[in-house]
Design a protein around this motif. Structure first.
Motif, PDB file in Angstrom:
ATOM      1  N   ARG A 127       1.824  -4.917   8.335  1.00 12.20           N
ATOM      2  CA  ARG A 127       1.805  -5.622   9.632  1.00 12.20           C
ATOM      3  C   ARG A 127       3.166  -6.203   9.973  1.00 12.20           C
ATOM      4  O   ARG A 127       3.587  -6.201  11.143  1.00 12.20           O
ATOM      5  CB  ARG A 127       0.738  -6.724   9.593  1.00 12.20           C
ATOM      6  N   HIS A 168       1.366  -7.176  17.302  1.00 14.10           N
ATOM      7  CA  HIS A 168       0.079  -6.921  16.659  1.00 14.10           C
ATOM      8  C   HIS A 168      -0.502  -5.600  17.173  1.00 14.10           C
ATOM      9  O   HIS A 168      -1.129  -4.852  16.419  1.00 14.10           O
ATOM     10  CB  HIS A 168      -0.874  -8.082  16.950  1.00 14.10           C
ATOM     11  N   TYR A 174       0.883  -2.642  15.278  1.00 13.15           N
ATOM     12  CA  TYR A 174       0.272  -2.572  13.945  1.00 13.15           C
ATOM     13  C   TYR A 174      -1.133  -1.978  14.025  1.00 13.15           C
ATOM     14  O   TYR A 174      -1.492  -1.088  13.233  1.00 13.15           O
ATOM     15  CB  TYR A 174       0.226  -3.976  13.343  1.00 13.15           C
ATOM     16  N   ASN A 232      -6.092  -8.418  10.458  1.00 15.26           N
ATOM     17  CA  ASN A 232      -5.475  -7.521   9.478  1.00 15.26           C
ATOM     18  C   ASN A 232      -6.470  -6.442   9.079  1.00 15.26           C
ATOM     19  O   ASN A 232      -7.657  -6.730   8.875  1.00 15.26           O
ATOM     20  CB  ASN A 232      -5.073  -8.289   8.210  1.00 15.26           C
TER      21      ASN A 232
END
Length: 442
Positions: free
Chosen positions: A290, A296, A299, A325
């Motif tokens: 990440r 974000h 990712y 995540n």
């Protein structure tokens, strides 16, 4: 009467002690039950009753009472320690804790349209009817049927055999089809590792470069590299015990950010001195991944852009934790055919319909035994280098998951075999299963 009271007192004390020592486990029990129910119903559209009677019929987990509305699930044990999992389109389901913020938005991955006009494995079109003269198809079918025999014990759900990019055998348990996503559990680790192989091929990472997380520069952890993490030989402390409140159960069922647990552990050995299987290490790698992206969204998109959608695994979805995540240790879902595509990518040494996704040397990397693993582990893949399966070629390597989820890759035989279910060794004899399949190839 006195004797009866004494017996009651003894029973009460035994019960109190049992509750005292097992109460913390309720967090794990209800958490597992809620998460598994929510994800399975939401992502596979299977009924809650089927999940309760099969997927959640695990010792201790079956003590939980679970309710679901199709987009979330709540579970408790005798009304205690209620846990909830919530679901979001494109992201799957997440087990939440008291710090959950419903207003925290996680980007949804941008997915590519599947190339349905191409034949398997490069698309979703039904495979061409190719007959190989050296395959005894009747014998192969019997080998596949064996996997479903005595299924109260073996608990097989799906089997697929692919030879030279062709499906030569396939079978599904009633209630499952070629379109049913299957949770890969720790097969997800192999998918995560592949992302690092892609980045290496793109010249964006050096596996031998030190990771250097915040705080690591002050002690011996400063020498840990990506290579050490991919090979589970970082020397960091970790307890992978699913029968107790351990490092792995705290991470999966209590942590909002699963990427932190392993990185906060102390070093108990120098890198390469020990091998220690760790789901925390895989999620640490997800966190390191990440940090390589500015946003974000980048990712979240990367696994799909670089790998998953690139090879047409349109059913695959990797679930995220509360902080967004990817849970790279455990939570990738895909149909049996899409899991087979993943294996075929490796069988073809990273080349997919003419496009090279990772260097062919990456296959050698992941399938080379890691020091101190007794020849059983490479780079986030399991190996047969030590002959664990005596009747199977030593060059076999595989993505392995809990309860017997497997993608076997056998380069010397041009074979990929996928088996999914709810039981593993010794209830399901992998060596005999693969031996029977190999015997059908003359």
């Amino acid at each position: 009467m006195k004797t009866f009271k004494r017996i009651l007192l003894i029973l009460f004390v035994i019960l109190a002690v049992a509750v005292y020592f097992n109460f913390p486990k309720l967090n794990f029990i209800s958490g597992y039950a809620a998460k598994n129910m929510a994800s399975t119903v939401f992502l596979t559209e299977r009924g809650a009753q089927s999940v309760e009677l099969n997927d959640n019929d695990v010792p201790l987990i079956n003590l939980a009472d679970v309710e679901t509305d199709g987009e979330s699930a709540s579970a408790s044990v005798f009304g205690l320690m209620e846990r909830k999992a919530v679901c979001h389109e494109g992201l799957g389901c997440t087990l939440i804790n008291e710090n959950y913020d419903p207003n925290f938005e996680i980007p949804v991955p941008v997915r590519a349209e599947p190339k349905s006009d191409l034949f398997f494995p490069y698309g979703d079109k039904e495979a061409k009817d190719t007959v190989f003269t050296h395959i005894d198809y009747d014998r192969l079918q019997k080998a596949i049927d064996w996997a479903f025999s005595d299924n109260e014990e073996k608990k097989t759900r799906t089997v697929l055999v692919a030879y030279k990019n062709h499906i030569v055998g396939e079978k599904y348990l009633e209630g499952f089809t070629k379109d049913t996503p299957i949770l890969g559990w720790s097969m997800t680790k192999s998918v995560l590792a592949t992302l690092y192989g892609i980045l290496e091929y793109q010249g964006k990472i050096d596996l031998d470069q030190a990771v250097l997380l915040d705080g690591w520069e002050k002690d011996e952890r400063k020498n840990i590299t990506l290579n050490h993490l991919l090979r589970m030989q970082s020397g960091l402390a970790w307890e992978e015990d699913y029968t107790s409140i351990s490092d792995v159960t705290r991470m999966l069922f209590m942590d909002a950010d699963m990427t932190k647990a392993q990185g906060e552990k102390e070093a108990i050995a120098a890198p390469t001195e020990i091998w220690n299987y760790s789901s925390g290490t895989s999620n640490l790698l997800s966190g390191i991944l990440r940090k390589r992206f500015k946003t974000h969204q980048e990712y979240i998109n990367f696994p799909y852009e670089a790998l998953i959608d690139k090879i047409g695994m349109s059913s695959m979805l990797i679930e995220t934790d509360m902080k967004g995540n990817f849970v790279g240790s455990s939570y990738a879902w895909a149909t049996t055919r899409d899991w087979a595509k993943f294996g075929l990518l490796y069988l073809n040494k990273g080349n997919w319909n003419g496009e090279q996704l990772f260097d062919s040397s990456w296959v050698d990397y992941v399938s080379t035994p890691t020091l101190h693993s007794d020849g059983t582990y490479g780079g986030h893949f399991w190996l047969n280098a030590n002959g664990k399966y005596p009747d199977v070629p030593r060059d076999l390597y595989s993505a392995n998951g809990y309860q017997g989820q497997r993608v076997f890759i056998i380069p010397s035989k041009d074979l990929v075999v996928v088996r999914t279910g709810l039981a593993e060794e010794p209830d399901f004899d992998i060596n005999l299963f693969l031996k029977n399949i190999l015997a059908s190839f003359q």
